[in-house]
Design a protein around this motif. Structure first.
Motif, PDB file in Angstrom:
ATOM      1  N   ALA A   1       0.836  -1.209   0.000  1.00 17.63           N
ATOM      2  CA  ALA A   1       0.000   0.000   0.000  1.00 17.63           C
ATOM      3  C   ALA A   1       0.868   1.256   0.000  1.00 17.63           C
ATOM      4  O   ALA A   1       0.603   2.212  -0.749  1.00 17.63           O
ATOM      5  N   ARG A   2       1.912   1.273   0.809  1.00 14.18           N
ATOM      6  CA  ARG A   2       2.782   2.454   0.889  1.00 14.18           C
ATOM      7  C   ARG A   2       3.539   2.664  -0.413  1.00 14.18           C
ATOM      8  O   ARG A   2       3.670   3.796  -0.905  1.00 14.18           O
ATOM      9  N   LEU A   3       4.062   1.586  -0.993  1.00 12.39           N
ATOM     10  CA  LEU A   3       4.790   1.709  -2.259  1.00 12.39           C
ATOM     11  C   LEU A   3       3.873   2.203  -3.373  1.00 12.39           C
ATOM     12  O   LEU A   3       4.270   3.003  -4.220  1.00 12.39           O
ATOM     13  N   SER A   4       2.639   1.732  -3.373  1.00 16.47           N
ATOM     14  CA  SER A   4       1.668   2.179  -4.380  1.00 16.47           C
ATOM     15  C   SER A   4       1.384   3.661  -4.230  1.00 16.47           C
ATOM     16  O   SER A   4       1.250   4.395  -5.218  1.00 16.47           O
ATOM     17  N   ALA A   5       1.276   4.123  -2.977  1.00 12.38           N
ATOM     18  CA  ALA A   5       1.002   5.546  -2.738  1.00 12.38           C
ATOM     19  C   ALA A   5       2.193   6.404  -3.153  1.00 12.38           C
ATOM     20  O   ALA A   5       2.024   7.449  -3.795  1.00 12.38           O
ATOM     21  N   ARG A   6       3.401   5.973  -2.789  1.00 14.43           N
ATOM     22  CA  ARG A   6       4.583   6.752  -3.131  1.00 14.43           C
ATOM     23  C   ARG A   6       4.793   6.829  -4.645  1.00 14.43           C
ATOM     24  O   ARG A   6       5.218   7.867  -5.172  1.00 14.43           O
ATOM     25  N   ALA A   7       4.516   5.711  -5.330  1.00 15.81           N
ATOM     26  CA  ALA A   7       4.702   5.689  -6.785  1.00 15.81           C
ATOM     27  C   ALA A   7       3.521   6.308  -7.520  1.00 15.81           C
ATOM     28  O   ALA A   7       3.553   6.414  -8.752  1.00 15.81           O
TER      29      ALA A   7
END
Length: 586
Positions: free
Chosen positions: A139-145
């Protein structure tokens, strides 16, 4: 330089996509475990269906939430955390997480769970935390990207519409093919039922369905308990001797009488009970119902055999009767506390002062141990119900390896024996283990020195495949689903205290009896009297007499009930059915 920047920009996206793919793989591990352990695993079409359905559902899920992958990952956190536990359970029990399994888990305390998991518990906790962390990281990687699995609103709307088609198709088939109340386990089911079951058994999307079924089951259970809340038997224990009395009712499961050595079977399936003193086999007992949900209430209550399966009955069970008479009452079960077929029985279990669910122990050997605990903890007269898992399918899961007496079994597989022989061997091994559990239970009672007695009776029988019948298990209404093993064991102190009762039972042990007689028989066995008591229904009474033995061979309304002793058998699987009127008119 620009090309390098583009590559750097792509790295967060690739990490985000990779984490989502890895999360999806974790979520589908329970489905893979089910395929690897299922007896259907050799059928390529079944394997494909079991894996394709959850894969397609996951793809549809991430497609529908394609513009919000962070949300999609966060919603999967609880399912990721649960995935290792679900996988562990499936590998050990070879069954998906159903509402019955969920009910067992919710009824289990920390000590029981710790004993069951043993040293592997901490590894399971670590895997669960790691899986949950993976979902959060994705979830965090998706938000950052700023990842968008589907960038275009138009494309996203099209995907949502396409994903909705199978959902509405599923709901439509459910509405058309809803199983009517009372249809047997093995009765024909429509495509909607099969689709519903496939989705329910899949992971992770089967879990919300399972929770819904469990919630519905709890409502059904509470309604059943409310119906009988104010009922009283006004029971009195008249057979007081000044010595402690302990009575045990053992409810068997799916045990077929003609596979017991005690009742004439040519295999040594009762090596211990065959050498047990003070045992009285009841040789012609039948069950009115070929399923637990009908058969157990027929044993525990005075519900008339002619009443339908779901007709409400407002009286309580033998547990309340014994409790009113001053007995300390215990119910120890190796079955599940919930499920569509279990909740009415759980309502009777809840009548006991002490209730324990031992399902996580898998084998019935935990029941004699529980009895020993009840004897030590209780003071005064005692009544205990032990509910076995017995010979319920899958057979090879019902006995420890040490009781693998007959081989090859279903689990062995291979071409060395026909499927019929392997099924029979696996089933007979369950009888050998039941024999051992009963012998251990009797040993526990012998040690008490009390006036003690045990009544064992299976809820119903079982159909096994033959050359003329490919069906198996129960719920059909075939010949061998009605005759059940029943027996009585008594201590020396019981024989001295109640010689007349014992003589009456021996006189009637060969008579044609039914589970409809069990309630009165148990009350008489313990010397309990109550308003409206009918001694002619008790095998311990000198006034006992035969009554027509009513059975319900199939649950479709057009067949209703049948007089078992005047019925005829169909061809092949030998369905129990009414004899034509022309044949009975004389």
């Amino acid at each position: 330089m620009g090309e390098t920047d583009d590559r750097l920009d792509m790295t967060p996206r690739r990490l985000a996509l990779g984490s989502i793919v890895l999360l999806a793989m974790v979520l589908i591990v329970p489905d893979v475990a089910f395929v690897l352990t299922s007896p259907h695993g050799r059928k390529l079409s079944w394997v494909a269906g079991q894996l394709v359905l959850p894969t397609m559902l996951l793809m549809a899920y991430f497609a529908v939430l394609g513009r919000w992958p962070r949300l999609a990952c966060l919603l999967m956190v609880p399912f990721a955390v649960l995935a290792p536990t679900a996988t562990f359970y499936i590998l050990d029990y070879r069954t998906p997480i159903t509402e019955a399994v969920l009910g067992t888990l919710l009824a289990t305390n920390v000590a029981e769970a710790t004993d069951f998991l043993g040293p592997g518990m901490w590894m399971l906790v670590a895997l669960s935390l790691a899986a949950g962390a993976l979902a959060v990281i994705a979830a965090r990687l998706s938000a950052r990207a700023r990842l968008h699995l589907i960038a275009s609103r138009r494309v996203h709307g099209t995907v949502v519409a396409l994903a909705a088609i199978p959902v509405f198709a599923f709901l439509g088939t459910q509405a058309v093919a809803q199983r009517p109340a009372g249809v047997g386990i093995a009765a024909g089911e429509g495509p909607g039922s099969h689709l519903f079951r496939a989705v329910r058994d899949s992971y992770p999307f089967g879990i919300p369905l399972t929770l819904g079924l469990w919630w519905k089951d709890q409502a059904r259970l509470q309604a059943a308990m409310r119906r009988t809340q104010g009922f009283r038997f006004h029971a009195v224990h008249t057979a007081r001797t000044g010595q402690r009395q302990i009575y045990v009712l053992v409810i068997g499961e799916s045990s077929r009488r003609n596979h017991w050595q005690l009742f004439g079977y040519d295999r040594p399936t009762n090596p211990e009970l065959s050498h047990t003193d003070d045992l009285v086999p009841v040789t012609h007992m039948i069950s009115p119902w070929p399923t637990t949900i009908g058969a157990v209430p027929a044993m525990l209550t005075r519900k008339p055999a002619t009443m339908g399966l779901f007709q409400p009955f407002t009286e309580r069970s033998i547990v309340t009767l014994m409790r009113e008479a001053g007995f300390d009452t215990w119910w120890l079960s190796n079955q599940s506390p919930t499920g569509e077929w279990n909740s009415p029985i759980t309502a009777y279990a809840d009548e006991a002062q002490h209730l324990q669910w031992l399902n996580l122990q898998r084998y019935d050997g935990s029941l004699p141990e529980g009895l020993g605990q009840a004897v030590r903890q209780s003071r005064g007269d005692l009544f205990v119900v032990l509910h076995m898992i017995g010979s319920h399918g899958s057979y090879d899961l019902r006995y420890p390896p040490a009781f693998k007496t007959f081989t090859p079994t279903l689990r062995d597989g291979g071409p060395s024996a026909s499927r019929y022989r392997r099924v029979t061997n696996s089933y007979d091994n369950t009888i050998v283990y039941t024999d051992h559990v009963l012998a251990r239970t009797i040993a526990e009672l012998r040690q008490t020195g009390a006036i003690a007695a045990l009544w064992y009776q299976s809820d119903h029988g079982e159909t096994l495949p033959t050359a003329t019948c490919r069906m198996s298990e129960h719920g059909h209404g075939y010949r061998y689903e009605f005759p059940v093993p029943a027996l009585f064991w008594y201590s020396d102190a019981y024989a001295q205290a109640f010689p007349e009762k014992l003589a009456a039972l021996r006189a009637h042990a060969g008579d044609r009896a039914s589970s409809a007689n069990t309630f009165a028989t148990l009350a008489d066995m313990a010397g309990v009297h109550f308003a409206g008591q009918d001694g002619s229904r008790s095998l311990f009474s000198t006034t006992w007499h035969y009554r027509p033995r009513i059975v319900h061979p199939v649950w479709q309304a057009e067949h209703g009930w049948v007089d078992y002793d005047r019925a005829e058998l169909g061809d092949g699987c030998e369905l129990v059915r009414p004899r034509p009127k022309a044949a009975t008119s004389g």
